[in-house]
Scaffold this active site. Structure first.
Site, short mmCIF file in Angstrom:
data_model
loop_
_atom_site.label_atom_id
_atom_site.label_comp_id
_atom_site.label_asym_id
_atom_site.label_seq_id
_atom_site.Cartn_x
_atom_site.Cartn_y
_atom_site.Cartn_z
N TYR B 105 1.24 15.26 -21.26
CA TYR B 105 0.48 15.64 -22.44
C TYR B 105 1.31 16.54 -23.37
O TYR B 105 1.25 16.42 -24.58
CB TYR B 105 -0.80 16.38 -22.05
N GLU B 206 -2.28 10.89 10.97
CA GLU B 206 -2.52 10.27 9.67
C GLU B 206 -3.90 10.63 9.13
O GLU B 206 -4.06 10.92 7.95
CB GLU B 206 -2.42 8.74 9.85
N ASP B 258 -2.85 4.67 12.90
CA ASP B 258 -3.45 3.43 13.36
C ASP B 258 -2.33 2.48 13.81
O ASP B 258 -1.18 2.62 13.39
CB ASP B 258 -4.20 2.73 12.22
#
Lengths: 386, 386
Positions: B105, B206, B258
């Site tokens: 910005y 995780e 996982d």
């Protein structure tokens, strides 16, 4: 049990296990009395979700649903509810801390039935987590225990810093001594004791990065504020903790988000609760939360106030509203809790300008502007929407 | 400046401002000497990204790129780089803490030029944040300063608990006294002092919810571990902090995800860094991180070891791999840093079974099984992949 588990957890377990046991034992009573097996609980439908004008909360209405074991349409749900109740009960008395994902896995199996006619029938307890999640809500409304009361844990994003001391587990934590980091709210905020606090208000910022900036700049020290971030859409623990700060300590709560319908929605979740989960708003919603900004008036000015942005800044910073923003704004305009004069004006202003703005655009004028002018000035002059 | 800003921040600012100033002053030198204006920096392309076998890190190669102001194709990028350099420098000397979104910005405007022929030309500094983000990376590789060194803040998700004390800002924080909550890692982890630590290893999980469970159960106290969560794909601060724990304190680092290609990818980001951001892996990657699990052997067993799941549990818990999992696994198999015997076997096993598993499935056998059997047993027997 692990010797490291805290005393508050042990006590919470006992309370929850007892309530669960009592509730489900009433089914056994029904069997003993030769009655038909029925679970009765508040109906969780949009029609039975009412906006309580007085308390300014979304609540479940009076409408009840009866789950009858001997009704073919309801037997499966009856089985699911009692199964989930027993899994949660087991977790409680075995000192487990399941997540809703665990509960899904723990209950997931096939029930095999050999019928008198010799045929074998198989029925899955549940197939998808959406199904078991909904059963968890059944257990919640049936027992009036929130999942947190039953020591069901979840992912947490909320953080806070400020001049307060809390007791969590076996520790007393000074939230004014977190360095450049922050305290990550625990999944069971009702087990937190607020030991002492020195603050004039609570500022909740939607965006984690803006929280980091304000924290680093010493905003909360200078203005005697408790600084919270929900890191986007707020989770349950953050909502509950903010509610406690408001209710128990009478601290005003200001919500700072982007100037767009998504920001309004985040404010609305803090304030009212979500439509899907109205059964929990009684404890999670902060009905007195105020929308601090960014408002359309901050961007474009109003007859009564100068805009915070110059013409040139508007040209550089404003984002054109997308179709889904417009659509969302039209929906929000019709929600009962947005039917105040101020909100209707704000939404109309947005629909007229079709412009949105990120909070970072304000920070790009200088972090000092955001931290030491924009926010405190708006709070001091009562320039918020509610 | 706010009186609440910490001393380490002030010193870090001075260091960074000096380096930036020196680098960009060399452009003035070029002008004074009448030379053509050139910025020289390492080339950030896939071709110039090399896997350093010795250090086991993805690094930028020797190839340099020259941005020549008088080359029409490069003038815009030259302008952008110097503009970004000056915005960051201003932020540094004005005690600001910008985010990358702020920097976008702050620099976003149109440069208007009235040419000698009377025509007016307009050029946007940048249009999208993708563009300005890439310019920030240019400034990073040009100066060898990471954004964190320049006090550029960002959203942070990483949390930790464990028996250690750190100094952050003006505070000393005891990470073993966080109650049921956790310490949220600060965005500038190099400004943290590790005061003292008592730990045998670092366990990175995780999933935040699994972190909450292990924490609540007292896992890290019992096993003398530092417990970290990346809450999904790790951010820069979490990666840097884990690297410091490994490098400075020689603690082994185990990653628990996982059992699927996405989990392997998270491990890989911790261990090697991401291909896009190889310029930073020199400081962010933990080349000795080990993949603790869940492995295919944990699910199905191997000739040398019994599976952790029973046949019935496998039936209930295993998720069939999707096409994108298979595709991802085939890609990962070809990455140089996955070309170890163990990884090639793991990936082949996955491609043969076409099965994945969530860590919650392990927790659903009982949190005690996960916390007090599966994890410690695997660590003790060295049952990890690297």
């Amino acid at each position: 049990m692990s010797e490291f588990v805290s005393k508050v957890d042990k006590e919470a377990r006992q309370r929850a296990a007892e309530i669960l046991k009592k509730k489900f034992l009433s089914i056994l009573d029904q069997i003993n009395k030769g009655e038909s097996l029925v679970l009765e609980m508040p109906r969780r439908t949009l029609e039975n979700t009412v906006y309580d004008e007085q308390r300014k909360l979304l609540l479940l209405g009076e409408n009840k649903v009866k789950r009858n074991f001997l009704d073919l349409n309801e037997a499966r749900r009856f089985m699911q509810t009692t199964l989930m109740g027993s899994i949660i009960y087991d977790a409680l008395i075995n000192n487990e801390y399941p997540t809703i994902r665990d509960l899904y896995y723990r209950g997931k199996h096939s029930i095999v039935l050999k019928a008198p006619n010799g045929k074998t029938y198989e029925e899955n307890t549940w197939d998808e987590q959406k199904e078991s999640d909904s059963v968890i809500v059944d257990v919640e409304v049936l027992t009036s225990l929130l999942r947190e009361d039953m020591l069901i844990l979840s992912k947490e994003k909320g953080k806070l810093v400020g001049d307060m001391r809390i007791r969590s587990g076996n520790d007393i934590i000074d939230l004014s001594k977190m360095g450049h980091g922050a305290y990550s709210i625990e999944p069971t905020p009702d087990l937190v004791d607020i030991v002492d606090i020195k603050a004039d208000y609570v500022l909740v910022v939607e965006k984690d990065a803006v929280f980091q900036q304000l924290h680093r700049e010493g905003f909360w020290k200078k203005y005697n504020a408790i600084l919270v971030t929900s890191a986007g859409q707020p989770d349950r623990a953050t909502r509950r903790f903010v509610r406690r700060l408001n209710e128990e300590l009478k601290l005003p709560v200001y919500i700072l988000t982007d100037a767009d319908p998504y920001g309004w929605y985040i404010y609305s979740v803090f304030r009212i609760g979500s439509i899907n989960l109205s059964y929990e708003s009684e404890r999670l919603a902060t009905s007195q939360a105020r929308f601090l900004g960014v408002s359309m008036g901050d961007i474009f000015g109003t007859p009564k106030k100068k805009a915070y942005l110059t013409e040139r800044e508007r040209n550089n910073f404003i984002i054109k509203a997308k179709d889904y923003d417009i659509k969302r704004a039209m929906e929000i305009r019709n929600y009962q809790w947005f039917k105040t004069k101020n909100w209707q004006e704000e939404i109309s202003y947005f629909l007229q300008k079709k412009a949105k703005l990120e909070i970072e655009a304000m920070a790009s004028k200088g972090l000092k502007f955001l931290a030491f002018q924009y926010i405190p000035e708006k709070i001091q002059t009562g320039d918020f929407i509610s």
